[in-house]
Design a protein around this motif. Sequence first.
Motif, mmCIF file in Angstrom:
data_model
loop_
_atom_site.group_PDB
_atom_site.id
_atom_site.type_symbol
_atom_site.label_atom_id
_atom_site.label_comp_id
_atom_site.label_asym_id
_atom_site.label_seq_id
_atom_site.Cartn_x
_atom_site.Cartn_y
_atom_site.Cartn_z
ATOM 1 N N ILE A 132 1.089 -1.099 0.144
ATOM 2 C CA ILE A 132 0.379 0.089 -0.315
ATOM 3 C C ILE A 132 0.867 1.194 0.387
ATOM 4 C CG2 ILE A 132 -1.810 1.085 1.341
ATOM 5 C CD1 ILE A 132 -3.305 -1.093 -0.020
ATOM 6 N N GLY A 133 0.715 1.922 -0.912
ATOM 7 C CA GLY A 133 1.245 3.085 -0.623
ATOM 8 C C GLY A 133 1.002 4.727 0.074
ATOM 9 N N PRO A 134 2.007 5.662 0.448
ATOM 10 C CA PRO A 134 1.166 6.190 1.341
ATOM 11 C C PRO A 134 0.726 7.087 0.961
ATOM 12 C CG PRO A 134 3.677 6.977 0.157
ATOM 13 C CD PRO A 134 3.088 5.765 -0.796
ATOM 14 N N ARG A 135 -0.474 7.796 -0.261
ATOM 15 C CA ARG A 135 -1.244 7.832 -0.720
ATOM 16 C C ARG A 135 -2.315 7.045 -0.859
ATOM 17 N NH1 ARG A 135 -0.028 11.945 -4.829
ATOM 18 N NH2 ARG A 135 1.424 10.643 -5.837
ATOM 19 N N GLY A 136 -1.995 5.614 -0.386
ATOM 20 C CA GLY A 136 -3.482 4.662 -0.422
ATOM 21 C C GLY A 136 -3.672 3.789 -1.843
ATOM 22 N N GLY A 137 -2.222 4.300 -2.522
ATOM 23 C CA GLY A 137 -2.156 3.377 -4.089
ATOM 24 C C GLY A 137 -1.911 2.001 -3.388
ATOM 25 N N PRO A 179 9.422 -0.777 -2.541
ATOM 26 C CA PRO A 179 10.087 -0.371 -4.508
ATOM 27 C C PRO A 179 9.978 1.224 -3.453
ATOM 28 C CG PRO A 179 7.865 -0.598 -5.087
ATOM 29 C CD PRO A 179 8.109 -1.416 -3.385
ATOM 30 N N LYS A 180 9.327 2.227 -2.455
ATOM 31 C CA LYS A 180 9.347 3.257 -2.382
ATOM 32 C C LYS A 180 9.347 3.378 -0.828
ATOM 33 C CE LYS A 180 7.496 4.708 -7.006
ATOM 34 N NZ LYS A 180 6.878 5.541 -7.133
ATOM 35 N N PRO A 181 10.210 4.482 -0.205
ATOM 36 C CA PRO A 181 9.499 4.977 1.315
ATOM 37 C C PRO A 181 8.465 5.038 1.207
ATOM 38 C CG PRO A 181 11.297 6.150 0.180
ATOM 39 C CD PRO A 181 10.492 5.620 -1.233
ATOM 40 N N GLY A 182 8.318 4.603 2.588
ATOM 41 C CA GLY A 182 6.695 4.901 3.165
ATOM 42 C C GLY A 182 5.402 4.443 2.722
ATOM 43 N N MET A 183 6.008 2.766 1.730
ATOM 44 C CA MET A 183 4.327 2.027 2.093
ATOM 45 C C MET A 183 4.458 1.185 2.886
ATOM 46 S SD MET A 183 5.377 1.158 -2.250
ATOM 47 C CE MET A 183 4.308 0.758 -3.056
ATOM 48 N N THR A 184 3.723 0.716 2.593
ATOM 49 C CA THR A 184 3.104 -0.742 4.561
ATOM 50 C C THR A 184 2.580 -1.602 3.215
ATOM 51 O OG1 THR A 184 1.034 0.607 4.436
ATOM 52 C CG2 THR A 184 2.732 1.242 5.982
ATOM 53 N N TYR A 185 2.156 -2.796 3.937
ATOM 54 C CA TYR A 185 1.823 -4.356 3.775
ATOM 55 C C TYR A 185 0.057 -3.852 4.043
ATOM 56 C CZ TYR A 185 6.064 -5.410 1.209
ATOM 57 O OH TYR A 185 6.842 -5.932 0.454
#
Length: 61
Positions: free
Chosen positions: A25-30, A47-53
Motif C-alpha cells: 500500500i502506497g503512502p497515498r493509498g495506492g 520499492p519506495k519509502p513510506g509503503m506498508t503492507y
Amino acid sequence: MAKANNTNGLRPGQPAPQSGQYQQIGPRGGRGPERTVTRREPLPPTPKPGMTYNLVDRTKH
C-alpha cells in the motif's frame, strides 16, 4: 480475551503476524503487488519509502 493481531499498516522488515498474501500500500493509498509471506518471517522491502503492507488473503490450513 485474546489479543487481536493487527494486519494493516505493517512496515517492511516487521515479522508477519500470519501467513498469507500481503499487498503493498502506497503512502497515498495506492495498491501495489501482493507478496506471499510466512508467519514470523520479515516482510520484504518495498520499492519506495513510506509503503506498508496489508494482509489481503490469509493462508488456510
